[in-house]
Design an enzyme around this catalytic site. Structure first.
Site, PDB file in Angstrom:
ATOM      1  N   GLY A   1       0.792  -1.224   0.000  1.00 21.57           N
ATOM      2  CA  GLY A   1       0.000   0.000   0.000  1.00 21.57           C
ATOM      3  C   GLY A   1       0.824   1.275   0.000  1.00 21.57           C
TER       4      GLY A   1
ATOM      5  N   CYS B   1     -22.576  -7.411 -19.226  1.00 19.82           N
ATOM      6  CA  CYS B   1     -21.340  -7.590 -18.464  1.00 19.82           C
ATOM      7  C   CYS B   1     -20.284  -6.593 -18.929  1.00 19.82           C
ATOM      8  CB  CYS B   1     -20.769  -8.989 -18.695  1.00 19.82           C
ATOM      9  SG  CYS B   1     -21.661 -10.292 -17.887  1.00 19.82           S
TER      10      CYS B   1
END
Lengths: 258, 292
Positions: free
Chosen positions: B32, B266
């Site tokens: 992160g 989709c």
């Protein structure tokens, strides 16, 4: 009132190169006490305030703070994380220009709630209720909670800034010319409000101002600064009614009478 | 000869790849955390995925199979041109099948099919700093990351609820990685946030213009931020995909005519095609077949 001072300032000096910001300032601030620092512009008031509130590092001298655990800590030796935590929980800082102390692009409620979220409050309903309560206490209508501060008048912004600072129940609040730039009737209301809050919450405060009327209304004790030195200090009424130093006499006699 | 052929493989010179790999290794070791890197000029404009392309170029090997998606689709301009780019400069095998790919470069979506160990997902990131719109100073945001001062992130979510009654952030939804760094998962819809949590695949993020690389290693905690009384929720769709009838997938709205006709299909084209091959049909496809 406990029997030990909240803040101990010992021989603090700040130099900007060869220029003097403030020199050899020592005093103690007691819990519940409001101290005014007065003097003309350039006398070192704001430099001193910045040194006390760790926004500037003093060139020499020690500022010690009485932490909640009962220990005195030298602010200059504290880690940055701890210092910043202290600044947003146990302290408040009210800027002269509310735009410096507020987030102008988020709502009033979020401005007040920011400190709560910073210390880990994660319940939206509670944060909002606390914010609404604080807006009421600083006399901002509750239906303004979702408005951004830029839609507020100068006086409202300043009151919002005060609410934002007081929401974590700090013990010490620094104020830099809190009434500068406000017209007299708004000033009077703000002073009344601050005086009430300081009294109700038992806050200690250090207020920098060039306005002796503000000092008279709010403070218990005052220090007069000139050229970086504290030239006179004492109880506010004593200093204003019976100034000893020639410069203080000049200051007091320069107040406009209407 | 074969040794020479792999030299300067995949567009970037060896020194650049070395520099990017070092940044990637650091990013993986601190999940992160945004690692600065010396982003290069790429033969495409900023905003087209220069960060993702550099990360892909640095990790790509001759035996890799590459898939590139843009908004979930394999056949959009950005995906087609990046795929063609790597075919040309690295001569690697390319595919549109999620299952067959070893490296998937993506612009907005995480494929519907769960990724498996050994796969790497490379994100193209426009703005890596989650705190950017609340705190414009880079010096300050770095300090906030260093000291773990993330109260401001909740101010953004608070504002959302105050204005809209619910958390209205639908993409670039902030997450906390491994209990430490708050990260912007790039402009993926928040629908995909749960897929990042404990993913088997390695996830790498490259921001070319902002010169940052960050990463989520496999099996890492990725938690979306929320309030106790307003918990994190993903988007829900009323109807299944009009072509393959899939539910619990992310859908795109497609306008069919100028009379208000529209369908939801989709966003992940590979997933949709795969389902249709296996005989699933949504209501529009069924109608079409009936007409024929």
């Amino acid at each position: 009132m406990s029997a030990v001072p909240l803040l101990k300032v010992n021989d603090v000096s700040k130099f900007y190169g060869s220029r003097i910001g403030c020199r050899n300032v020592s005093f103690e601030l007691w819990p519940g006490e409001v101290l005014a620092i007065v003097g003309e512009s350039g006398s070192g008031k704001t430099t001193l305030l910045s040194c006390l509130s760790t926004r500037l590092m003093p060139s020499s001298g020690i500022v010690e703070y009485h932490m909640r655990d009962g220990q005195y800590r030298d602010l200059a030796r504290m880690g940055e994380a701890e210092r910043r935590f202290l600044m947003r929980t146990d302290w408040g800082f009210v800027h002269q220009n509310p735009a410096d102390g507020l987030r102008m692009t988020v709502s009033a409620g979020a401005n007040v709630g920011e400190r709560l979220m910073a210390v880990g409050d994660r319940h939206y309903g509670n944060i909002r209720a606390t914010a609404a309560d604080w807006l009421r206490r600083v006399e901002i209508e509750e239906d303004r909670i979702d408005d951004q501060p830029r839609a507020f008048s100068g006086g409202m912004r300043q009151r919002l800034q005060i609410a934002r600072n007081l929401v974590t129940s700090p013990r010490l609040v620094f104020m830099d010319e809190p009434t500068g730039g406000l017209d007299v009737s708004v000033q009077a209301r703000l002073l009344d409000l601050v005086r009430g809050l300081v009294h109700d919450l038992g806050l200690s405060a250090i207020i920098v101002t060039h306005d002796l009327a503000v000092a008279r209304l709010l403070s218990h004790r005052m220090m007069v600064m000139k050229d970086g030195l504290v030239i006179e200090q004492g109880l506010t009424d004593r200093v204003l009614d019976d100034p000893r130093e020639p410069y203080t006499q000049l200051l007091v006699s320069s107040i406009l009478q209407v | 000869m074969t040794d020479l052929a792999t030299y300067n493989f995949a567009y970037l010179d060896e020194q650049t790849k070395r520099m990017i790999r070092r940044a990637i290794l650091k990013a993986i070791s601190i999940p992160g955390y945004q690692v600065p890197f010396a982003s290069r000029e790429m033969p495409m404009p900023y905003g087209w995925g220069t960060g993702g392309v550099q990360v892909t170029a640095a990790i790509l090997g001759p035996k890799d199979v590459l898939k590139v998606i843009d908004q979930g689709a394999d056949d959009t301009t950005n995906a087609v041109s990046i795929r063609a780019f790597f075919q040309k400069v690295a001569n690697v095998a390319v595919t549109t099948k999620t299952r067959e790919a070893t490296i998937i470069q993506t612009r907005h979506r995480i494929p519907e099919e769960a990724l498996t160990a050994g796969q790497t997902l490379v994100y193209q990131v426009p703005i890596p700093e989650p705190l950017r719109f609340l705190e414009p100073r880079e010096t300050e945001t770095r300090k906030m990351h260093a000291l773990e001062e993330y109260g401001l992130m909740h101010v953004k979510l608070y504002e959302d609820i105050a204005r809209n009654g619910h958390i209205a952030t639908t993409y670039a939804y902030p997450v906390k990685v491994e209990g430490r760094y708050v990260m912007d998962p790039s402009p993926t819809p928040k629908f995909d946030n749960p897929k990042m949590h404990m993913s088997e695949a390695l996830q790498l993020f490259g921001a070319g213009r902002e010169k940052r690389i960050y990463a989520v290693p496999p099996y890492t905690d990725v938690v979306s931020l929320d309030f106790e009384d307003h918990p994190f929720e993903i988007q829900h769709f009323d109807k299944p995909c009009a072509l393959c009838g899939a539910e619990q997938v992310y859908l795109d709205e497609v306008v069919l005519d100028d009379k208000g006709g529209r369908m939801f299909v989709c966003s992940d084209t590979d997933h949709c095609e795969d389902r249709r091959e296996h005989g699933h049909a949504g209501h529009l496809l069924a109608q079409q077949e009936a007409a024929e």
